[in-house]
Write a protein that holds these residues in place. Structure first.
Motif: not given
Ligand code: SF4
Ligand code: SF4
Length: 427
Positions: A24-31, A49, A52, A86-88, A90
């Motif tokens: 489910t993680c899309v690597h966006c890095g918002f977190c 990230r 993870i 996290c928007p996804s 995770v």
């Molecule tokens: S915000 Fe969520 S989807 Fe994006 S990198 Fe972090 S854990 Fe992954």
């Protein structure tokens, strides 16, 4: 995120869960922006990230944990701020819990580290042992500066001594007690009294029971109630955590007509609400799911049944510190502030209220440098609001933030006071 687990690996139900989370993680890095360790240390490997990726690689390669994974995963507070951001969706909590079990099973820590973890696991979940340890720590506290060197071990010992409260509290063991309102009960609840909480601040349970009784709620604390298991759970001591969960599930399942299981230590509440997942493959799975569904933070329950003050507003400004386990772990944000305002307090909040105070179970002992930096940051932002008192819903945060010139009290102590109870001693 693509994963490369083999079909054989995916036969393991724990790996199957980890695989679903990783994908489910899309690597966006918002977190990363809201992660206290990334904000403090600035290292991608100390961000959600980064962790993870470390966990993914370790599990996919099916190899023992190494020093790099241990360093960065140990530094994670399990504050779960990343899950809020996290928007996804995770589920970082279940992923890092799995990684901690893997580390515990495959990595041999240095001797001092193992010893300290064993001592903490054998003392903190037991209120009597905890009281004895605190008495010893109080005696030793003035001599903390004699601890030699600046090694991590010495820093951890000094951190333990610094956490010893200045005053002794009366002993409290509420197990095996029932508290019935004099005029009869409309509701029946079980209360998790908390281990450290009974040793450090028995006034919190006293206020909780008094307030609930005043609102026609019968409070039961069955004799077998024990530690929620959070402490050992976060050390990756899987079987010990499951045993604690099973014990509590059995104790509460035996009580007829239970409306709710009340928790006033939000760190424990997050784990209770996860019992259904933790015991999903256990014979007690169905009962555990019921326990999780019935678990409510005290502020959730008060909101549900209705709370009204009976005293005049005291003219005090409360800086509300949102414990991570409450705001991120349980997604409870508005109820404590609404209740405090209803009780007549002016409520203010610090800047960056999403960031952890550095308490995080035993984190302030095991990671003293990061915990100290986070404590300072949190106290500065809280005190910038010029409060009369700091309130929070978790004993760990209250202990972490104590001793800097502003009293710290549990939210429920303030609510009980305004509903006719005693003025919190901390004030
Ligand atoms: S915000 Fe969520 S989807 Fe994006 S990198 Fe972090 S854990 Fe992954
Ligand atoms: S749980 Fe907290 S410290 Fe750990 S990765 Fe997430 S935001 Fe960072």
């Amino acid at each position: 995120m693509q994963t490369t687990f083999t079909p054989a690996q995916l036969q393991d139900p724990e790996i199957a869960v980890a695989n679903d989370i990783l994908r489910t993680c899309v690597h966006c890095g918002f977190c990363t922006a809201t992660c206290p360790t990334f904000v403090t240390l600035g290292d991608e490997l100390d961000s959600p990230r980064g962790r993870i990726y470390l966990i993914k690689d370790m599990l996919e390669q099916n190899r023992a944990a190494g020093p790099e994974e241990v360093l960065h995963i140990d530094r994670c507070l399990s504050c779960l701020s990343c899950m809020t951001t996290c928007p996804s969706g995770v589920n970082y909590m279940h992923l890092v819990d799995h990684a901690r079990v893997h580390i515990n099973e495959t990595y041999r820590r240095p001797l001092t580290d193992r010893l300290l973890r064993d001592v903490l696991a054998k003392i903190l979940p037991y209120p009597k042992r905890m009281r004895s340890a605190m008495a010893l720590a109080r005696l030793a506290k003035p001599f903390g500066f004699l601890l030699p060197g600046n090694s991590m071990f010495a820093k951890r010992l000094r951190a333990m001594l610094n956490l010893a409260p200045a005053q002794t509290t009366p002993p409290q063991d509420l197990r095996g007690t029932a508290h019935t309102p004099p005029g009869g009960a409309k509701y029946r609840v079980a209360l998790l009294p908390g281990c450290a909480q009974q040793a450090i601040a028995p006034s919190i349970n006293a206020a909780t029971i008094a307030l609930l009784n005043r609102l026609d709620v019968e409070v039961i604390i069955p004799a077998p109630t024990g530690c929620c298991g959070a402490l050992v759970h976060h050390m990756g001591r899987h079987e010990e955590a499951l045993a604690a969960a099973r014990n509590n599930v059995a104790a509460w399942t035996e009580i007829p007509g239970l409306d709710a299981i009340i928790v006033n230590t939000s760190g424990c509440g997050t784990v209770l609400k996860d019992y259904g997942f933790m015991l999903r493959n256990d014979p007690a799975a169905a009962d555990a799911a019921v326990v999780s569904a019935k678990t409510l933070d005290i502020t959730e329950f008060l909101t549900r049944i209705g709370y009204a003050p009976t005293r005049e507003p005291p003219g005090l400004t409360v800086a509300y510190h949102a414990a991570c386990s409450l705001q991120h772990g349980q997604q409870i944000t508005a109820p404590p502030k609404i209740l405090l305002r209803k009780a007549g307090f002016t409520v203010v909040e610090p800047a960056d209220s999403h960031l952890c105070c550095g308490s995080a179970g035993t984190y302030n002992i095991m990671q003293p440098d990061i915990a100290t930096a986070l404590r300072r940051r949190k106290l500065d932002t809280l005190k910038a609001k010029r409060p009369d008192v700091i309130a929070a819903g978790n004993i760990g945060c209250l202990t972490q933030l104590a001793g800097d010139g502003v009293p710290t009290v549990h939210t429920v102590e303030l609510l009980d006071w305004m509903a006719g109870g005693e003025r919190p001693a901390g004030l």
